[in-house]
Design a protein around this motif. Structure first.
Motif, PDB file in Angstrom:
ATOM      1  N   GLY A  45       0.533  -1.236   0.035  1.00 54.27           N
ATOM      2  CA  GLY A  45      -0.126   0.123  -0.092  1.00 54.27           C
ATOM      3  C   GLY A  45       0.742   1.275   0.023  1.00 54.27           C
ATOM      4  O   GLY A  45       0.476   2.300  -0.804  1.00 54.27           O
ATOM      5  N   GLY A  46       1.874   1.400   0.815  1.00 59.70           N
ATOM      6  CA  GLY A  46       2.407   2.768   0.902  1.00 59.70           C
ATOM      7  C   GLY A  46       3.642   2.969  -0.436  1.00 59.70           C
ATOM      8  O   GLY A  46       3.924   3.952  -0.248  1.00 59.70           O
ATOM      9  N   VAL A  47       4.083   2.079  -0.526  1.00 59.36           N
ATOM     10  CA  VAL A  47       5.380   2.139  -1.300  1.00 59.36           C
ATOM     11  C   VAL A  47       5.118   1.424  -2.862  1.00 59.36           C
ATOM     12  O   VAL A  47       6.001   1.638  -3.552  1.00 59.36           O
ATOM     13  N   GLY A  48       3.740   1.169  -3.200  1.00 66.19           N
ATOM     14  CA  GLY A  48       3.675   0.596  -4.535  1.00 66.19           C
ATOM     15  C   GLY A  48       3.806  -1.044  -4.546  1.00 66.19           C
ATOM     16  O   GLY A  48       3.127  -1.718  -4.602  1.00 66.19           O
ATOM     17  N   ILE A  49       5.249  -0.883  -5.082  1.00 67.45           N
ATOM     18  CA  ILE A  49       5.561  -2.772  -5.264  1.00 67.45           C
ATOM     19  C   ILE A  49       6.793  -2.839  -4.346  1.00 67.45           C
ATOM     20  O   ILE A  49       7.676  -1.920  -4.476  1.00 67.45           O
ATOM     21  N   GLU A  50       6.480  -3.787  -3.594  1.00 67.31           N
ATOM     22  CA  GLU A  50       7.599  -4.197  -2.570  1.00 67.31           C
ATOM     23  C   GLU A  50       8.544  -5.385  -2.909  1.00 67.31           C
ATOM     24  O   GLU A  50       7.699  -6.350  -3.345  1.00 67.31           O
ATOM     25  N   LEU A  51       9.873  -5.312  -3.159  1.00 70.53           N
ATOM     26  CA  LEU A  51      10.498  -6.557  -3.573  1.00 70.53           C
ATOM     27  C   LEU A  51      10.846  -7.561  -2.507  1.00 70.53           C
ATOM     28  O   LEU A  51      11.307  -7.006  -1.532  1.00 70.53           O
ATOM     29  N   MET A  52      10.294  -8.615  -2.700  1.00 68.51           N
ATOM     30  CA  MET A  52      10.403  -9.725  -1.727  1.00 68.51           C
ATOM     31  C   MET A  52      11.511 -10.647  -1.808  1.00 68.51           C
ATOM     32  O   MET A  52      12.136 -10.676  -0.797  1.00 68.51           O
ATOM     33  N   TRP A  53      11.981 -10.617  -2.792  1.00 70.53           N
ATOM     34  CA  TRP A  53      13.249 -11.476  -2.935  1.00 70.53           C
ATOM     35  C   TRP A  53      13.794 -11.679  -4.373  1.00 70.53           C
ATOM     36  O   TRP A  53      13.083 -11.205  -5.325  1.00 70.53           O
ATOM     37  N   CYS A  54      15.099 -11.430  -4.600  1.00 69.45           N
ATOM     38  CA  CYS A  54      15.754 -11.657  -5.867  1.00 69.45           C
ATOM     39  C   CYS A  54      16.975 -12.283  -5.793  1.00 69.45           C
ATOM     40  O   CYS A  54      17.652 -12.759  -4.579  1.00 69.45           O
ATOM     41  N   HIS A 180       9.172   3.232   3.462  1.00 68.64           N
ATOM     42  CA  HIS A 180       8.076   3.618   4.244  1.00 68.64           C
ATOM     43  C   HIS A 180       8.510   4.859   5.590  1.00 68.64           C
ATOM     44  O   HIS A 180       8.378   5.899   5.635  1.00 68.64           O
ATOM     45  N   GLN A 181       9.856   4.307   6.031  1.00 68.46           N
ATOM     46  CA  GLN A 181      10.325   5.194   7.173  1.00 68.46           C
ATOM     47  C   GLN A 181      10.972   6.437   6.723  1.00 68.46           C
ATOM     48  O   GLN A 181      10.721   7.277   7.090  1.00 68.46           O
ATOM     49  N   ALA A 182      11.966   6.349   5.364  1.00 65.63           N
ATOM     50  CA  ALA A 182      12.164   7.441   4.943  1.00 65.63           C
ATOM     51  C   ALA A 182      11.311   8.497   4.649  1.00 65.63           C
ATOM     52  O   ALA A 182      11.413   9.714   4.650  1.00 65.63           O
ATOM     53  N   SER A 183      10.361   7.826   3.847  1.00 67.98           N
ATOM     54  CA  SER A 183       9.066   8.758   3.618  1.00 67.98           C
ATOM     55  C   SER A 183       8.360   9.617   4.718  1.00 67.98           C
ATOM     56  O   SER A 183       7.997  10.785   4.441  1.00 67.98           O
ATOM     57  N   ILE A 192       4.915  17.621   4.017  1.00 68.72           N
ATOM     58  CA  ILE A 192       4.052  17.107   2.861  1.00 68.72           C
ATOM     59  C   ILE A 192       3.775  15.830   2.955  1.00 68.72           C
ATOM     60  O   ILE A 192       4.180  15.319   4.095  1.00 68.72           O
ATOM     61  N   PRO A 193       2.704  15.215   2.364  1.00 66.91           N
ATOM     62  CA  PRO A 193       2.280  13.908   2.414  1.00 66.91           C
ATOM     63  C   PRO A 193       3.046  12.990   2.050  1.00 66.91           C
ATOM     64  O   PRO A 193       4.077  13.267   1.271  1.00 66.91           O
ATOM     65  N   ALA A 194       3.248  11.580   2.859  1.00 67.35           N
ATOM     66  CA  ALA A 194       3.960  10.778   2.664  1.00 67.35           C
ATOM     67  C   ALA A 194       4.269  10.308   0.985  1.00 67.35           C
ATOM     68  O   ALA A 194       5.104   9.937   0.498  1.00 67.35           O
TER      69      ALA A 194
END
Length: 229
Positions: A45-54, A180-183, A192-194
Motif C-alpha cells: 500500500g505505501g510504496v507501490g511495489i515491494e521487492l520480496m526476494w531476488c 516507508h520510514q524514509a518517506s 508534505i504527504p508521504a
C-alpha cells in the motif's frame, strides 16, 4: 507437460519450512526458466511495489531502478495484469519508459520478462525474469514462467507475505519498508504527504545517481536531510 526442472522448483515452493534449502529454491526457479536472475515483488500500500526476494545483483539493480523511477515493465504488469516482454533493451523506444531505458543500458540485463501474480482482476504482484543476453522467450519458457507465477500467487494467497519473505528465498533480500520510514521522515521535514515525500526521494536518488535504497537509508540514519539542514 511440466518438466523435471520446473517440477523440482514447484516441489520446493510447497515446503512449509525451507530454511535449510532457501538457496536451492531460487536456484531451482531460475534454472526452470533458463534465466540469469529472478525477482518477486508484491503490491504494498505505501510504496507501490515491494521487492520480496531476488536472486542476484543485476536483478536487484534493475528492480531498484524501476522503484527509483516508478516505471518499467514490472509496474506495467502489476497495473494491467498482463505479461510484459522486453527481449532486447536496445530496441525499446526511448519514450516507452523515459529515463529507464538509458539507465538499464548500464546494467548487464539485456532482456526482461515480467509475469503477473494475479487471479482474475485481483493483481498481487509480479515475477520478473532477467537475462544477460537478448532474444525472445521460447514457448516452453513462457509456459514454465506462467506455471511458476501461478504457484507463487497461490502460495502468497495461502500463506501471506511472511511466508514469501524468509531469507532462504533470496540471495539478495530487500524490504521496501525502509522507504516507508524514509518517506515519514521527509514528510515531517518538508510538511508534505508521504506519497509526495516518496516522489521527492525518488527524484533525489535519480538526480544524484544513487539508488533510492541508499538514499532512504541515509535519511533514516540522519546522514541526509532533504530540507537542506
Amino acid at each position: 507437460m511440466i518438466g523435471n526442472r520446473l517440477g523440482k522448483a514447484l516441489r520446493l515452493l510447497q515446503l512449509h519450512d525451507p530454511s535449510d534449502e532457501v538457496p536451492e529454491v531460487t536456484m531451482a526457479c531460475t534454472d526452470a526458466l533458463e534465466m540469469d536472475g529472478l525477482a518477486v515483488s508484491l503490491i504494498s500500500g505505501g510504496v507501490g511495489i515491494e521487492l520480496m526476494w531476488c536472486t542476484d545483483e543485476t536483478t536487484r539493480q534493475f528492480e531498484d531502478l524501476q522503484f527509483t523511477l516508478g516505471q518499467g515493465p514490472g509496474p506495467d504488469t502489476v497495473r494491467t495484469g498482463r505479461m510484459e516482454s522486453v527481449p532486447d533493451w536496445a530496441q525499446v523506444h526511448p519514450g516507452r519508459w523515459p529515463g529507464l531505458t538509458t539507465e538499464v543500458m548500464g546494467l548487464k540485463a539485456r532482456a526482461v520478462f515480467c509475469f503477473p501474480l494475479a487471479i482474475g482482476a485481483v493483481h498481487l504482484g509480479v515475477l520478473t525474469a532477467v537475462r544477460r543476453t537478448s532474444g525472445p522467450l521460447t514457448g516452453r519458457q513462457v509456459y514454465n514462467a506462467s506455471i511458476l507465477a501461478a504457484a507463487l500467487t497461490a502460495r502468497y494467497l495461502n500463506s501471506g507475505e511472511a511466508q514469501l519473505n524468509y531469507p532462504a528465498l533470496g540471495g539478495v533480500l530487500l524490504g521496501r519498508r525502509l522507504a516507508h520510514q524514509a518517506s515519514g521522515v521527509v514528510s515531517a521535514q518538508l510538511d508534505i504527504p508521504a506519497p509526495q515525500a516518496l516522489l521527492r526521494l525518488r527524484a533525489f536518488a535519480y538526480s544524484s545517481g544513487r539508488s533510492v535504497t541508499d538514499i532512504c537509508q541515509d535519511v533514516v540514519d540522519h546522514r541526509l536531510s532533504l530540507d537542506g539542514t
